[in-house]
Design a protein around this motif. Structure first.
Motif, PDB file in Angstrom:
ATOM      1  N   CYS A  16       8.002  12.183 -21.206  1.00 44.89           N
ATOM      2  CA  CYS A  16       6.726  12.765 -20.816  1.00 44.89           C
ATOM      3  C   CYS A  16       6.382  13.782 -21.901  1.00 44.89           C
ATOM      4  O   CYS A  16       7.182  14.678 -22.182  1.00 44.89           O
ATOM      5  CB  CYS A  16       6.864  13.439 -19.455  1.00 44.89           C
ATOM      6  N   CYS A  19       6.368  17.602 -20.184  1.00 47.81           N
ATOM      7  CA  CYS A  19       7.547  18.336 -19.691  1.00 47.81           C
ATOM      8  C   CYS A  19       8.804  17.923 -20.426  1.00 47.81           C
ATOM      9  O   CYS A  19       9.877  18.463 -20.160  1.00 47.81           O
ATOM     10  CB  CYS A  19       7.702  18.156 -18.192  1.00 47.81           C
ATOM     11  N   CYS A  53       4.711  11.780 -16.639  1.00 47.33           N
ATOM     12  CA  CYS A  53       5.370  11.757 -15.331  1.00 47.33           C
ATOM     13  C   CYS A  53       4.366  12.126 -14.235  1.00 47.33           C
ATOM     14  O   CYS A  53       3.381  12.817 -14.488  1.00 47.33           O
ATOM     15  CB  CYS A  53       6.607  12.652 -15.321  1.00 47.33           C
ATOM     16  N   CYS A  56       3.681  15.977 -13.523  1.00 48.56           N
ATOM     17  CA  CYS A  56       2.739  16.605 -14.458  1.00 48.56           C
ATOM     18  C   CYS A  56       1.324  16.150 -14.133  1.00 48.56           C
ATOM     19  O   CYS A  56       0.397  16.948 -14.082  1.00 48.56           O
ATOM     20  CB  CYS A  56       3.070  16.240 -15.908  1.00 48.56           C
TER      21      CYS A  56
HETATM   22 ZN   LIG Z   1       6.044  15.553 -17.137  1.00 51.00          ZN
END
Ligand SMILES: [Zn+2]
Length: 240
Positions: A16, A19, A53, A56
């Protein structure tokens, strides 16, 4: 906006970009760069898509709704749903009296010495910055083929009209000068754009005229600038 094929290493797509967690085993969503809600309908085709993801994605959706609605209120000078030219802002203000009240509280009116009424709006800077950094990460990733996983050293967002003449010319001059300080990877979108000259106007990539443009440059770090609705200027800087 034309689609430019990118040939960046597939390995970089397994995390991702927000993150930095590995996407293996996580719920994921496809996310557009820039956020679709910031654009007007009909939206341009071929917006770059990045898989991020779910966590997020969900948290960005809330922040984006706030930012789009806030901006729409500022530009229209009102928090009344029927005054909005942005459809998703009008909808959000209608279905969420809480959001409307929150934005209304951030508005103050004052009278100038000449007797004119002016309005000031104070954004939730944290939410604004999260959306600004999110889009900047997406642009950096697509232009340079590189995820910027560390925190930026600088983030700001201010209305274009609040900038001094010097600030404005420095800001608009993105991508000009004697050339790029660092050369992008062969195959990255930035390299393809430089070669093809596609979608570029004075170093800016025009995603939707009058609605969204951005630039990515490497003077003193990786710097991503955007202009939203020809109203809000933003900048995010990562150390190189
Ligand atoms: Zn993420």
């Amino acid at each position: 906006m034309h689609q430019i094929e990118e040939f960046v290493d597939e390995r970089q797509k397994s995390w991702c970009i927000h993150c930095a967690r590995s996407l293996a085993g996580l719920g994921t969503n496809d996310d557009h760069v820039p956020s679709k809600s910031l654009l007007s309908k009909p939206r341009p085709h071929h917006l770059p898509i990045v898989t991020i993801c779910k966590e997020c994605n969900t948290s960005f959706s809330r922040d984006e709704q706030y930012v789009v609605t806030f901006l729409s209120c500022v530009v229209s000078g009102s928090s009344a749903p029927e005054q909005q030219s942005n459809a998703s802002a009008a909808r959000a203000l209608t279905v969420s009296p809480r959001l409307r009240a929150l934005i209304e509280r951030s508005r103050t009116e004052y009278t100038t010495m000449g007797g004119e009424t002016r309005i000031l709006w104070k954004p939730d800077a944290e939410r604004m910055n999260r959306v600004v950094v999110k889009n900047a990460r997406g642009h950096a990733y697509f232009e340079w083929g590189e995820p910027m996983l560390n925190a930026p050293i600088e983030v700001w967002a201010i209305p274009l009209e609040s900038m001094s003449f010097e600030q404005r010319s420095d800001f608009e001059g993105a991508g000009e000068g004697p050339g790029l300080a660092v050369w992008p990877e062969v195959g990255s979108r930035m390299m393809s754009r430089l070669v093809a000259g596609a979608d570029l106007l004075d170093g800016w990539v025009i995603v939707q005229p009058g609605i969204y443009r951005y630039s990515v440059d490497t003077s003193g770090g990786l710097r991503v600038r955007t202009v939203l609705w020809e109203y809000l200027a933003t900048e995010v800087l990562w150390e190189s």
